[in-house]
Design a protein around this motif. Structure first.
Motif, PDB file in Angstrom:
ATOM      1  N   GLY A 157       8.586  -2.705   1.833  1.00 22.79           N
ATOM      2  CA  GLY A 157       9.363  -1.604   1.337  1.00 22.79           C
ATOM      3  C   GLY A 157       8.381  -0.393   0.387  1.00 22.79           C
ATOM      4  N   ALA A 158       8.990   0.071  -0.623  1.00 19.10           N
ATOM      5  CA  ALA A 158       8.293   1.545  -0.936  1.00 19.10           C
ATOM      6  C   ALA A 158       7.223   0.794  -1.933  1.00 19.10           C
ATOM      7  CB  ALA A 158       9.452   2.116  -1.714  1.00 19.10           C
ATOM      8  N   MET A 159       7.476   0.119  -2.612  1.00 20.70           N
ATOM      9  CA  MET A 159       6.647  -0.361  -3.724  1.00 20.70           C
ATOM     10  C   MET A 159       5.358  -0.819  -2.678  1.00 20.70           C
ATOM     11  SD  MET A 159       7.967   1.309  -6.280  1.00 20.70           S
ATOM     12  CE  MET A 159       6.544   0.754  -7.801  1.00 20.70           C
ATOM     13  N   ASP A 160       5.546  -1.987  -2.360  1.00 16.49           N
ATOM     14  CA  ASP A 160       4.663  -2.595  -1.065  1.00 16.49           C
ATOM     15  C   ASP A 160       3.932  -1.439  -0.274  1.00 16.49           C
ATOM     16  OD1 ASP A 160       3.580  -4.431   0.181  1.00 16.49           O
ATOM     17  OD2 ASP A 160       4.399  -4.340   2.043  1.00 16.49           O
ATOM     18  N   ALA A 161       4.418  -0.077   0.075  1.00 14.90           N
ATOM     19  CA  ALA A 161       4.138   0.982   0.855  1.00 14.90           C
ATOM     20  C   ALA A 161       2.608   1.586  -0.407  1.00 14.90           C
ATOM     21  CB  ALA A 161       4.958   2.135   1.627  1.00 14.90           C
ATOM     22  N   TYR A 162       3.329   2.159  -1.345  1.00 15.50           N
ATOM     23  CA  TYR A 162       2.591   2.857  -2.188  1.00 15.50           C
ATOM     24  C   TYR A 162       0.860   2.126  -2.542  1.00 15.50           C
ATOM     25  CZ  TYR A 162       6.379   5.406  -3.964  1.00 15.50           C
ATOM     26  OH  TYR A 162       7.261   6.836  -4.147  1.00 15.50           O
ATOM     27  N   ALA A 163       1.240   0.780  -2.654  1.00 14.13           N
ATOM     28  CA  ALA A 163      -0.318  -0.855  -3.176  1.00 14.13           C
ATOM     29  C   ALA A 163      -0.181  -0.397  -1.874  1.00 14.13           C
ATOM     30  CB  ALA A 163       0.574  -1.752  -3.772  1.00 14.13           C
ATOM     31  N   LYS A 164      -0.432  -1.072  -0.787  1.00 15.06           N
ATOM     32  CA  LYS A 164      -0.961  -0.980   0.454  1.00 15.06           C
ATOM     33  C   LYS A 164      -1.902   0.294   0.394  1.00 15.06           C
ATOM     34  CE  LYS A 164       0.937  -4.947   3.216  1.00 15.06           C
ATOM     35  NZ  LYS A 164       1.434  -5.461   4.403  1.00 15.06           N
ATOM     36  N   ILE A 165      -1.161   1.115   0.369  1.00 11.63           N
ATOM     37  CA  ILE A 165      -2.013   3.007   0.378  1.00 11.63           C
ATOM     38  C   ILE A 165      -3.299   2.841   0.087  1.00 11.63           C
ATOM     39  CG2 ILE A 165      -1.657   5.215   1.222  1.00 11.63           C
ATOM     40  CD1 ILE A 165       1.281   4.836   1.927  1.00 11.63           C
ATOM     41  N   ALA A 166      -3.087   3.030  -1.113  1.00 12.66           N
ATOM     42  CA  ALA A 166      -3.515   3.107  -2.444  1.00 12.66           C
ATOM     43  C   ALA A 166      -4.861   1.873  -2.216  1.00 12.66           C
ATOM     44  CB  ALA A 166      -2.809   3.006  -3.050  1.00 12.66           C
ATOM     45  N   ARG A 167      -4.534   1.027  -2.040  1.00 13.96           N
ATOM     46  CA  ARG A 167      -5.041  -0.110  -1.314  1.00 13.96           C
ATOM     47  C   ARG A 167      -6.302  -0.258  -0.744  1.00 13.96           C
ATOM     48  NH1 ARG A 167      -2.057  -4.160  -1.904  1.00 13.96           N
ATOM     49  NH2 ARG A 167      -2.101  -4.574   0.079  1.00 13.96           N
ATOM     50  N   GLN A 168      -5.907   0.386   0.645  1.00 11.53           N
ATOM     51  CA  GLN A 168      -6.373  -0.357   2.467  1.00 11.53           C
ATOM     52  C   GLN A 168      -6.678   1.442   2.506  1.00 11.53           C
ATOM     53  OE1 GLN A 168      -3.208  -1.095   5.405  1.00 11.53           O
ATOM     54  NE2 GLN A 168      -3.020  -3.784   3.929  1.00 11.53           N
ATOM     55  N   GLU A 169      -6.461   2.575   2.185  1.00 11.93           N
ATOM     56  CA  GLU A 169      -6.718   4.039   2.397  1.00 11.93           C
ATOM     57  C   GLU A 169      -7.748   4.448   1.360  1.00 11.93           C
ATOM     58  OE1 GLU A 169      -3.852   5.822   4.785  1.00 11.93           O
ATOM     59  OE2 GLU A 169      -2.662   3.651   4.711  1.00 11.93           O
ATOM     60  N   GLY A 170      -7.187   4.194   0.217  1.00 10.46           N
ATOM     61  CA  GLY A 170      -8.311   4.672  -1.594  1.00 10.46           C
ATOM     62  C   GLY A 170      -6.607   5.476  -1.787  1.00 10.46           C
ATOM     63  N   VAL A 171      -7.169   5.626  -2.915  1.00  6.47           N
ATOM     64  CA  VAL A 171      -5.486   6.679  -3.847  1.00  6.47           C
ATOM     65  C   VAL A 171      -5.558   8.031  -3.781  1.00  6.47           C
ATOM     66  CG1 VAL A 171      -5.064   7.218  -6.619  1.00  6.47           C
ATOM     67  CG2 VAL A 171      -5.572   4.839  -5.809  1.00  6.47           C
ATOM     68  N   ALA A 172      -6.040   8.812  -3.095  1.00  5.69           N
ATOM     69  CA  ALA A 172      -6.374   9.819  -2.726  1.00  5.69           C
ATOM     70  C   ALA A 172      -5.672   9.773  -0.466  1.00  5.69           C
ATOM     71  CB  ALA A 172      -7.820  10.306  -2.685  1.00  5.69           C
ATOM     72  N   MET A 241       1.637  14.805  10.766  1.00  3.32           N
ATOM     73  CA  MET A 241      -0.027  14.250   9.639  1.00  3.32           C
ATOM     74  C   MET A 241       0.337  12.654   8.674  1.00  3.32           C
ATOM     75  SD  MET A 241      -1.352  17.437   8.205  1.00  3.32           S
ATOM     76  CE  MET A 241      -3.106  16.602   7.590  1.00  3.32           C
ATOM     77  N   MET A 242       2.062  13.181   8.604  1.00  3.38           N
ATOM     78  CA  MET A 242       2.404  12.155   7.417  1.00  3.38           C
ATOM     79  C   MET A 242       2.338  10.321   7.849  1.00  3.38           C
ATOM     80  SD  MET A 242       3.912  13.130   4.094  1.00  3.38           S
ATOM     81  CE  MET A 242       3.464  14.039   2.659  1.00  3.38           C
ATOM     82  N   GLY A 243       3.101  11.101   9.358  1.00  3.84           N
ATOM     83  CA  GLY A 243       3.536   9.948  10.050  1.00  3.84           C
ATOM     84  C   GLY A 243       2.472   8.664  11.413  1.00  3.84           C
ATOM     85  N   ASP A 244       1.503   9.658  11.275  1.00  6.16           N
ATOM     86  CA  ASP A 244       0.041   9.893  12.367  1.00  6.16           C
ATOM     87  C   ASP A 244      -1.132  10.212  12.098  1.00  6.16           C
ATOM     88  OD1 ASP A 244      -1.253   9.939  14.904  1.00  6.16           O
ATOM     89  OD2 ASP A 244      -0.280  10.420  16.317  1.00  6.16           O
ATOM     90  N   SER A 245      -1.839   9.633  11.643  1.00  8.40           N
ATOM     91  CA  SER A 245      -3.332   9.356  11.147  1.00  8.40           C
ATOM     92  C   SER A 245      -4.005  10.360  11.958  1.00  8.40           C
ATOM     93  CB  SER A 245      -3.832   8.172  10.368  1.00  8.40           C
ATOM     94  OG  SER A 245      -3.702   6.683  11.648  1.00  8.40           O
ATOM     95  N   ALA A 246      -3.928   9.948  13.447  1.00 10.92           N
ATOM     96  CA  ALA A 246      -4.401  10.887  14.585  1.00 10.92           C
ATOM     97  C   ALA A 246      -5.006  12.149  13.819  1.00 10.92           C
ATOM     98  CB  ALA A 246      -4.712  10.277  15.890  1.00 10.92           C
ATOM     99  N   TYR A 247      -4.781  13.084  13.296  1.00  9.27           N
ATOM    100  CA  TYR A 247      -5.088  14.083  12.743  1.00  9.27           C
ATOM    101  C   TYR A 247      -5.732  14.750  12.003  1.00  9.27           C
ATOM    102  CZ  TYR A 247      -0.471  15.617  15.860  1.00  9.27           C
ATOM    103  OH  TYR A 247       0.966  15.156  16.464  1.00  9.27           O
ATOM    104  N   LYS A 248      -6.820  15.137  12.219  1.00  6.74           N
ATOM    105  CA  LYS A 248      -7.801  15.274  10.424  1.00  6.74           C
ATOM    106  C   LYS A 248      -7.278  16.479   9.995  1.00  6.74           C
ATOM    107  CE  LYS A 248     -11.607  14.619  14.005  1.00  6.74           C
ATOM    108  NZ  LYS A 248     -12.737  14.926  15.774  1.00  6.74           N
ATOM    109  N   SER A 249      -6.956  16.998   9.822  1.00  7.21           N
ATOM    110  CA  SER A 249      -6.235  18.522   8.927  1.00  7.21           C
ATOM    111  C   SER A 249      -5.183  19.116   9.173  1.00  7.21           C
ATOM    112  CB  SER A 249      -7.295  19.314   8.922  1.00  7.21           C
ATOM    113  OG  SER A 249      -7.966  20.013  10.537  1.00  7.21           O
ATOM    114  N   THR A 250      -4.694  19.995   8.536  1.00  7.98           N
ATOM    115  CA  THR A 250      -3.868  20.529   9.055  1.00  7.98           C
ATOM    116  C   THR A 250      -3.628  21.192  10.143  1.00  7.98           C
ATOM    117  OG1 THR A 250      -3.075  20.590   6.519  1.00  7.98           O
ATOM    118  CG2 THR A 250      -1.873  22.712   8.059  1.00  7.98           C
TER     119      THR A 250
END
Length: 301
Positions: A157-172, A241-250
């Motif tokens: 869910g949404a709250m799980d997504a916030y937590a997992k992204i911050a934990r696995q990929e970093g807060v940034a 960019m938000m849906g696919d992490s394969a892109y390095k930059s804008t």
């Protein structure tokens, strides 16, 4: 409201609350169109004779409902409401104060269009810079299609997504896609609020028109159309960019999209995007014009 400065006295807190309420109501009503738009934008060009999975607004919505259930059309509604409370409240609530700052306290008469655009650009950029994590989570939830039997969902869910992204990929990582997102929302907000303000101001000068639902309807449709015309390319880049992490930059996303899918890819989902933004603007501005009446401060007796 855009165009109402000097006519009503509403505090910033009142503007923020009225804007957030109107934006959230519009989000609930139109998020199925936004989900269809995101799926269309993320869909890559097919090779050979294979038919694309999603075709058009109604076709995409029907495919999602058939394969994943009708509730899937409201995927991302929780972070969507988070987003509108923050982004919607700030971008609209700050518009009049920022516009007044740009023209100066001693300004008399109509505000120049350039100042309205500058105010919309500024408030859109500030608001989305704060609300970017909610946009990221919303897109990720919307992008997840039908899974194979037994396959776990990426996020519960949404709250799980916030937590997992911050934990696995970093807060940034919650600010992934901030560049195109700021560009998209600053541009769209400038087009949306400035055009609503300008169209409303122009219509009210015509004989027979007054500050009523008809004027608000035409102004809102104009705001939606201009917003989609100028914002579609950056909207596509942001969604990819938000849906696919394969892109390095804008720039990488822009170049790869142009190279692999052609220039028309930047207007993928244009009709559902206009249907979404046009209807969203109509619902939001009509609601806002009514809700703000409850926040008008009465003059001291």
């Amino acid at each position: 409201m855009p165009g109402d400065q000097g006519k009503v006295d509403i505090s910033f807190a009142g503007r923020f609350a009225a804007s957030a309420i109107a934006a959230c109501f519009a989000e609930v009503c139109t998020i199925p169109l936004d989900t269809a738009k995101v799926r269309l934008q993320l869909q890559k060009n097919v090779v050979g004779d294979a038919a694309p999975k999603y075709r058009g607004l109604l076709g995409t919505a029907a495919t999602i409902a058939r394969e994943e259930g009708a509730a899937a059309l409201w995927k991302g509604i929780v972070p969507g409401l988070h987003r509108q409370c923050i982004y919607g409240g700030l971008r609209i609530g700050l518009y009049e104060p920022v516009k007044s700052f740009y023209v100066g306290q001693d300004h008399v008469g109509d505000v120049p269009l350039s100042k309205k655009i500058a105010a919309g650009f500024t408030t859109g950029a500030i608001a989305i810079a704060i609300a970017n994590p909610t946009d990221l989570v919303k897109v990720r939830l919307q992008a997840e299609g039908k899974l194979a039997p037994g396959a776990p969902r990426r996020y519960a869910g949404a709250m799980d997504a916030y937590a997992k992204i911050a934990r696995q990929e970093g807060v940034a990582a919650l600010w992934t896609g901030l560049g195109p997102n700021v560009a998209r929302n600053a541009i769209i907000n400038a087009a949306e609020l400035a055009s609503y303000d300008q169209v409303k101001q122009t219509i009210l000068k015509l004989p027979g028109f007054k500050d009523d639902v008809v004027t608000h309807l035409f102004s809102a449709l104009g705001a939606g159309f201009f917003a989609v015309c100028v914002g579609s390319p950056v909207d596509v880049v942001k969604s990819r960019m938000m849906g696919d992490s394969a892109y390095k930059s804008t720039i990488d996303c822009f170049v790869k999209t142009l190279k692999n899918d052609g220039p028309l890819a930047f207007y993928k989902g244009f009709l559902p995007n206009f249907a979404r933004l046009g209807s969203w603007n109509v619902i939001m501005f009509l609601t806002l014009e009514q809700v703000q009446k409850y926040f008008v401060r009465k003059p001291a007796s």
